[in-house]
Write a protein that holds these residues in place. Structure first.
Motif, PDB file in Angstrom:
ATOM      1  N   LYS A 147      93.017  37.579  56.874  1.00 22.96           N
ATOM      2  CA  LYS A 147      92.130  38.689  57.250  1.00 22.96           C
ATOM      3  C   LYS A 147      91.625  39.424  56.010  1.00 22.96           C
ATOM      4  N   ALA A 148      92.490  39.596  55.007  1.00 19.42           N
ATOM      5  CA  ALA A 148      92.081  40.266  53.769  1.00 19.42           C
ATOM      6  C   ALA A 148      91.035  39.431  53.031  1.00 19.42           C
ATOM      7  N   GLU A 149      91.240  38.110  52.981  1.00 20.85           N
ATOM      8  CA  GLU A 149      90.260  37.234  52.319  1.00 20.85           C
ATOM      9  C   GLU A 149      88.932  37.278  53.060  1.00 20.85           C
ATOM     10  N   LEU A 150      88.969  37.254  54.387  1.00 15.90           N
ATOM     11  CA  LEU A 150      87.754  37.313  55.195  1.00 15.90           C
ATOM     12  C   LEU A 150      87.007  38.620  54.939  1.00 15.90           C
ATOM     13  N   GLN A 151      87.729  39.715  54.896  1.00 16.49           N
ATOM     14  CA  GLN A 151      87.128  41.026  54.630  1.00 16.49           C
ATOM     15  C   GLN A 151      86.452  41.041  53.256  1.00 16.49           C
ATOM     16  N   ARG A 152      87.143  40.488  52.232  1.00 19.07           N
ATOM     17  CA  ARG A 152      86.602  40.456  50.878  1.00 19.07           C
ATOM     18  C   ARG A 152      85.336  39.592  50.824  1.00 19.07           C
ATOM     19  N   LEU A 153      85.366  38.440  51.487  1.00 22.53           N
ATOM     20  CA  LEU A 153      84.200  37.562  51.488  1.00 22.53           C
ATOM     21  C   LEU A 153      82.992  38.238  52.137  1.00 22.53           C
ATOM     22  N   LYS A 154      83.234  38.936  53.246  1.00 22.70           N
ATOM     23  CA  LYS A 154      82.129  39.561  53.972  1.00 22.70           C
ATOM     24  C   LYS A 154      81.596  40.816  53.283  1.00 22.70           C
ATOM     25  N   THR A 155      82.476  41.598  52.670  1.00 20.75           N
ATOM     26  CA  THR A 155      82.036  42.883  52.113  1.00 20.75           C
ATOM     27  C   THR A 155      81.726  42.847  50.619  1.00 20.75           C
ATOM     28  N   GLU A 156      82.265  41.874  49.889  1.00 19.03           N
ATOM     29  CA  GLU A 156      82.033  41.822  48.448  1.00 19.03           C
ATOM     30  C   GLU A 156      81.244  40.585  48.029  1.00 19.03           C
ATOM     31  N   GLU A 157      81.757  39.403  48.376  1.00 17.70           N
ATOM     32  CA  GLU A 157      81.157  38.159  47.888  1.00 17.70           C
ATOM     33  C   GLU A 157      79.785  37.884  48.515  1.00 17.70           C
ATOM     34  N   ARG A 158      79.681  38.039  49.835  1.00 19.73           N
ATOM     35  CA  ARG A 158      78.407  37.764  50.511  1.00 19.73           C
ATOM     36  C   ARG A 158      77.287  38.665  49.976  1.00 19.73           C
ATOM     37  N   PRO A 159      77.464  40.001  49.900  1.00 17.98           N
ATOM     38  CA  PRO A 159      76.393  40.848  49.356  1.00 17.98           C
ATOM     39  C   PRO A 159      76.062  40.527  47.888  1.00 17.98           C
ATOM     40  N   ARG A 160      77.077  40.161  47.106  1.00 15.22           N
ATOM     41  CA  ARG A 160      76.845  39.842  45.698  1.00 15.22           C
ATOM     42  C   ARG A 160      75.955  38.616  45.561  1.00 15.22           C
ATOM     43  N   VAL A 161      76.225  37.585  46.346  1.00 16.29           N
ATOM     44  CA  VAL A 161      75.443  36.354  46.234  1.00 16.29           C
ATOM     45  C   VAL A 161      74.035  36.545  46.815  1.00 16.29           C
ATOM     46  N   ILE A 162      73.884  37.382  47.820  1.00 18.73           N
ATOM     47  CA  ILE A 162      72.558  37.683  48.368  1.00 18.73           C
ATOM     48  C   ILE A 162      71.710  38.391  47.312  1.00 18.73           C
ATOM     49  N   ALA A 163      72.331  39.313  46.594  1.00 20.67           N
ATOM     50  CA  ALA A 163      71.620  40.006  45.512  1.00 20.67           C
ATOM     51  C   ALA A 163      71.246  39.032  44.393  1.00 20.67           C
ATOM     52  N   ALA A 164      72.128  38.084  44.083  1.00 21.61           N
ATOM     53  CA  ALA A 164      71.844  37.086  43.041  1.00 21.61           C
ATOM     54  C   ALA A 164      70.686  36.190  43.459  1.00 21.61           C
ATOM     55  N   ILE A 165      70.606  35.835  44.740  1.00 20.80           N
ATOM     56  CA  ILE A 165      69.495  35.017  45.236  1.00 20.80           C
ATOM     57  C   ILE A 165      68.184  35.791  45.125  1.00 20.80           C
ATOM     58  N   ALA A 166      68.209  37.058  45.518  1.00 23.39           N
ATOM     59  CA  ALA A 166      67.006  37.882  45.440  1.00 23.39           C
ATOM     60  C   ALA A 166      66.529  38.021  43.990  1.00 23.39           C
TER      61      ALA A 166
END
Length: 158
Positions: free
Chosen positions: A15-34
């Motif tokens: 659950k902690a890994e899922l939370q980190r992926l959704k709140t930290e990693e996903r937004p970071r990679v979306i910003a990198a794509i933009a």
């Protein structure tokens, strides 16, 4: 599909890994794509392709964790009344009959297994040999290097 056993601590880690992926990693990679899109031509834009590939890995891992958690049967070993028997989640102190070496294992689900931390899969040969046994019993494990005999010194539910 059958339920997969998972300890409370294993479920918490997922659950902690899922939370980190959704709140930290996903937004970071979306910003990198933009940001990479702003550089122009996407055909030869290595930053864009690398970010899209990373996004694919992150989204795949999110789906994998969500699937594992939805198919998990979370077992709180501290609340089990197993009567001194070795069950899923139990921590077992063993003595190798041949060498006298002492080892401690916790029996966990496949996804939680980490031999370096003393966590063995419920499907491993040693765990299968231990399930249902009690303190004082001697079990024989069919190991790749030959049969090994272990005495169960202590069974704990922590």
């Amino acid at each position: 599909m059958s339920k997969t056993p998972l300890t409370v601590s294993g479920a918490s880690k997922l659950k902690a890994e899922l939370q980190r992926l959704k709140t930290e990693e996903r937004p970071r990679v979306i910003a990198a794509i933009a940001e990479a899109r702003e550089h122009g031509d996407l055909k030869e834009n290595a930053e864009y392709h690398a970010a899209r590939e990373e996004q694919g890995f992150i989204e795949g891992r999110i789906k994998e964790i969500e699937s594992k958690l939805s198919n998990a049967q979370i077992i709180d070993v501290a609340n089990l009344n197993a009567g001194g028997k070795v069950v899923f989640g139990a921590t077992v102190d063993l003595t190798d009959e041949g060498s006298g070496a002492e080892v401690t294992y916790q029996i966990v689900g496949d996804d939680e297994a980490d031999i370096k931390q003393g966590m063995i899969s419920i499907n491993s040969p040693i765990a299968r040999a231990l399930i249902g046994k009690e303190e004082g019993d001697v079990v024989t494990v069919n190991a790749p290097g030959g049969d090994k005999d272990y005495e169960i010194v202590k069974v704990r539910y922590i």
